[in-house]
Design a protein around this motif. Structure first.
Motif, PDB file in Angstrom:
ATOM      1  N   LEU A  29      10.705  12.032 -10.655  1.00 19.22           N
ATOM      2  CA  LEU A  29      11.611  11.281  -9.782  1.00 19.22           C
ATOM      3  C   LEU A  29      11.347  11.614  -8.316  1.00 19.22           C
ATOM      4  N   GLN A  30      11.091  12.888  -8.025  1.00 17.79           N
ATOM      5  CA  GLN A  30      10.776  13.255  -6.637  1.00 17.79           C
ATOM      6  C   GLN A  30       9.469  12.618  -6.190  1.00 17.79           C
ATOM      7  N   GLY A  31       8.504  12.531  -7.088  1.00 14.50           N
ATOM      8  CA  GLY A  31       7.251  11.851  -6.765  1.00 14.50           C
ATOM      9  C   GLY A  31       7.495  10.394  -6.402  1.00 14.50           C
ATOM     10  N   LEU A  32       8.361   9.723  -7.156  1.00 17.99           N
ATOM     11  CA  LEU A  32       8.700   8.329  -6.854  1.00 17.99           C
ATOM     12  C   LEU A  32       9.405   8.217  -5.508  1.00 17.99           C
ATOM     13  N   ARG A  33      10.338   9.121  -5.271  1.00 24.54           N
ATOM     14  CA  ARG A  33      11.048   9.100  -3.975  1.00 24.54           C
ATOM     15  C   ARG A  33      10.084   9.348  -2.815  1.00 24.54           C
ATOM     16  N   ASP A  34       9.176  10.332  -2.985  1.00 22.63           N
ATOM     17  CA  ASP A  34       8.193  10.630  -1.936  1.00 22.63           C
ATOM     18  C   ASP A  34       7.288   9.427  -1.676  1.00 22.63           C
ATOM     19  N   TYR A  35       6.860   8.789  -2.749  1.00 19.37           N
ATOM     20  CA  TYR A  35       5.989   7.622  -2.623  1.00 19.37           C
ATOM     21  C   TYR A  35       6.679   6.530  -1.809  1.00 19.37           C
ATOM     22  N   PHE A  36       7.904   6.186  -2.194  1.00 13.82           N
ATOM     23  CA  PHE A  36       8.595   5.097  -1.498  1.00 13.82           C
ATOM     24  C   PHE A  36       8.976   5.489  -0.070  1.00 13.82           C
ATOM     25  N   ALA A  37       9.314   6.749   0.170  1.00 15.88           N
ATOM     26  CA  ALA A  37       9.622   7.187   1.534  1.00 15.88           C
ATOM     27  C   ALA A  37       8.389   7.039   2.424  1.00 15.88           C
ATOM     28  N   HIS A  38       7.241   7.455   1.902  1.00 14.47           N
ATOM     29  CA  HIS A  38       6.001   7.326   2.670  1.00 14.47           C
ATOM     30  C   HIS A  38       5.649   5.853   2.879  1.00 14.47           C
ATOM     31  N   LEU A  39       5.842   5.039   1.862  1.00 21.36           N
ATOM     32  CA  LEU A  39       5.549   3.614   1.964  1.00 21.36           C
ATOM     33  C   LEU A  39       6.393   2.962   3.062  1.00 21.36           C
ATOM     34  N   VAL A  40       7.686   3.258   3.070  1.00 22.92           N
ATOM     35  CA  VAL A  40       8.564   2.693   4.096  1.00 22.92           C
ATOM     36  C   VAL A  40       8.132   3.179   5.480  1.00 22.92           C
ATOM     37  N   ASP A  41       7.843   4.480   5.615  1.00 23.69           N
ATOM     38  CA  ASP A  41       7.376   5.000   6.911  1.00 23.69           C
ATOM     39  C   ASP A  41       6.127   4.251   7.381  1.00 23.69           C
ATOM     40  N   MET A  95       5.121   1.309   6.573  1.00 21.37           N
ATOM     41  CA  MET A  95       5.406  -0.096   6.865  1.00 21.37           C
ATOM     42  C   MET A  95       6.127  -0.267   8.190  1.00 21.37           C
ATOM     43  N   VAL A  96       6.867   0.740   8.593  1.00 22.29           N
ATOM     44  CA  VAL A  96       7.616   0.658   9.846  1.00 22.29           C
ATOM     45  C   VAL A  96       6.796   1.196  11.014  1.00 22.29           C
ATOM     46  N   GLU A  97       6.109   2.323  10.788  1.00 29.43           N
ATOM     47  CA  GLU A  97       5.448   3.022  11.891  1.00 29.43           C
ATOM     48  C   GLU A  97       3.927   3.057  11.792  1.00 29.43           C
ATOM     49  N   GLY A  98       3.367   2.672  10.683  1.00 31.63           N
ATOM     50  CA  GLY A  98       1.931   2.834  10.476  1.00 31.63           C
ATOM     51  C   GLY A  98       1.207   1.532  10.223  1.00 31.63           C
ATOM     52  N   LYS A  99       0.053   1.658   9.620  1.00 29.34           N
ATOM     53  CA  LYS A  99      -0.809   0.500   9.384  1.00 29.34           C
ATOM     54  C   LYS A  99      -0.296  -0.411   8.279  1.00 29.34           C
ATOM     55  N   ARG A 100       0.605   0.067   7.438  1.00 30.33           N
ATOM     56  CA  ARG A 100       1.122  -0.800   6.379  1.00 30.33           C
ATOM     57  C   ARG A 100       2.003  -1.909   6.948  1.00 30.33           C
ATOM     58  N   ARG A 101       2.272  -1.889   8.236  1.00 32.56           N
ATOM     59  CA  ARG A 101       3.007  -3.015   8.837  1.00 32.56           C
ATOM     60  C   ARG A 101       2.178  -4.290   8.721  1.00 32.56           C
ATOM     61  N   TRP A 102       0.881  -4.136   8.447  1.00 32.99           N
ATOM     62  CA  TRP A 102       0.007  -5.283   8.206  1.00 32.99           C
ATOM     63  C   TRP A 102       0.067  -5.700   6.747  1.00 32.99           C
ATOM     64  N   ARG A 107       7.967  -7.678   9.418  1.00 30.43           N
ATOM     65  CA  ARG A 107       8.593  -6.610  10.230  1.00 30.43           C
ATOM     66  C   ARG A 107      10.107  -6.540  10.007  1.00 30.43           C
ATOM     67  N   PRO A 108      10.531  -6.299   8.772  1.00 30.55           N
ATOM     68  CA  PRO A 108      11.954  -6.343   8.467  1.00 30.55           C
ATOM     69  C   PRO A 108      12.759  -5.150   8.984  1.00 30.55           C
ATOM     70  N   GLY A 109      12.128  -4.060   9.296  1.00 31.08           N
ATOM     71  CA  GLY A 109      12.843  -2.874   9.744  1.00 31.08           C
ATOM     72  C   GLY A 109      13.065  -1.895   8.602  1.00 31.08           C
ATOM     73  N   ARG A 110      13.288  -0.652   9.002  1.00 33.71           N
ATOM     74  CA  ARG A 110      13.436   0.443   8.041  1.00 33.71           C
ATOM     75  C   ARG A 110      14.581   0.223   7.066  1.00 33.71           C
ATOM     76  N   ALA A 111      15.739  -0.176   7.558  1.00 37.32           N
ATOM     77  CA  ALA A 111      16.919  -0.284   6.689  1.00 37.32           C
ATOM     78  C   ALA A 111      16.681  -1.267   5.552  1.00 37.32           C
ATOM     79  N   GLU A 112      16.097  -2.418   5.851  1.00 36.14           N
ATOM     80  CA  GLU A 112      15.859  -3.417   4.805  1.00 36.14           C
ATOM     81  C   GLU A 112      14.834  -2.928   3.786  1.00 36.14           C
TER      82      GLU A 112
END
Length: 193
Positions: free
Chosen positions: A81-93, A95-102, A174-179
């Motif tokens: 479960l922590q691995g899943l949480r870490d994965y999604f936290a990194h993904l959101v980061d 998408m908001v601040e890194g190259k995944r915004r593309w 670019r939906p933003g972190r909260a969404e």
């Protein structure tokens, strides 16, 4: 005897990854690639063969770097479960601040190219299968540790792949972190007690 390559192949591939990731295959011209990589067209063709083969090399590079890092987040901790949480936290980061915004190079390429290039579609689908397997492994550990609700487990891996692919498309708006975080939280909430 051929001339010695006067550029770093890894640097060139990293630059090409970014170009194709941001713009897609069709919108990225060989001239733009050469200019960004600071390499003459003849050197690009000598090293890679064609724009398509360069693209295949960039997809492989992306899988070896960006995607491998993501899989490590899922499998690199004891708690599934922590691995899943870490994965999604990194993904959101990302998408908001890194190259995944593309978005994701794999997702973008699936949408753009799979109908026209079955061989490339196979390579991209292979990546999704590896992501599904990494999710399944994390979910199996989480289920074994009692971290998931009854009935949730490795069979939910496909759902998580679909959520990630949807988030990759959404990120381009670019939906933003909260969404984005709400999407990730909802996906995990459906699996936990």
């Amino acid at each position: 005897m051929g001339r010695t390559r006067s550029f770093d192949l890894d640097d060139a591939l990293d630059t090409a990854v970014e170009m194709f990731w941001r713009q897609g295959f069709e919108a990225t011209s060989i001239q733009n690639l050469c200019q960004a990589m600071e390499i003459q067209p003849g050197s690009v063709y000598a090293a890679f063969g064609s724009k398509r083969e360069l693209f295949v090399a960039t997809v492989r590079r992306y899988v070896e770097t960006v995607s491998a890092d993501a899989a490590e987040r899922l499998t690199g901790v004891e708690s599934g479960l922590q691995g899943l949480r870490d994965y999604f936290a990194h993904l959101v980061d990302a998408m908001v601040e890194g190259k995944r915004r593309w978005g994701c190079l794999i997702t973008n390429s699936l949408v753009e190219l799979t109908q026209r290039d079955p061989e490339l579609a196979g390579l991209l689908t292979e990546h999704l299968a590896r992501l599904r397997a990494a999710f399944a492994a994390a979910l199996a550990r989480a289920a074994g540790d009692g971290e998931l609700r009854p009935g949730a487990g490795p069979e939910s891996a496909g759902l998580l792949v679909a959520v990630v692919q949807g988030m990759n498309v959404l990120a381009k708006t670019r939906p933003g972190r909260a969404e984005l975080q709400a999407v990730a939280d909802s996906a995990l909430a459906g699996l936990t007690p």
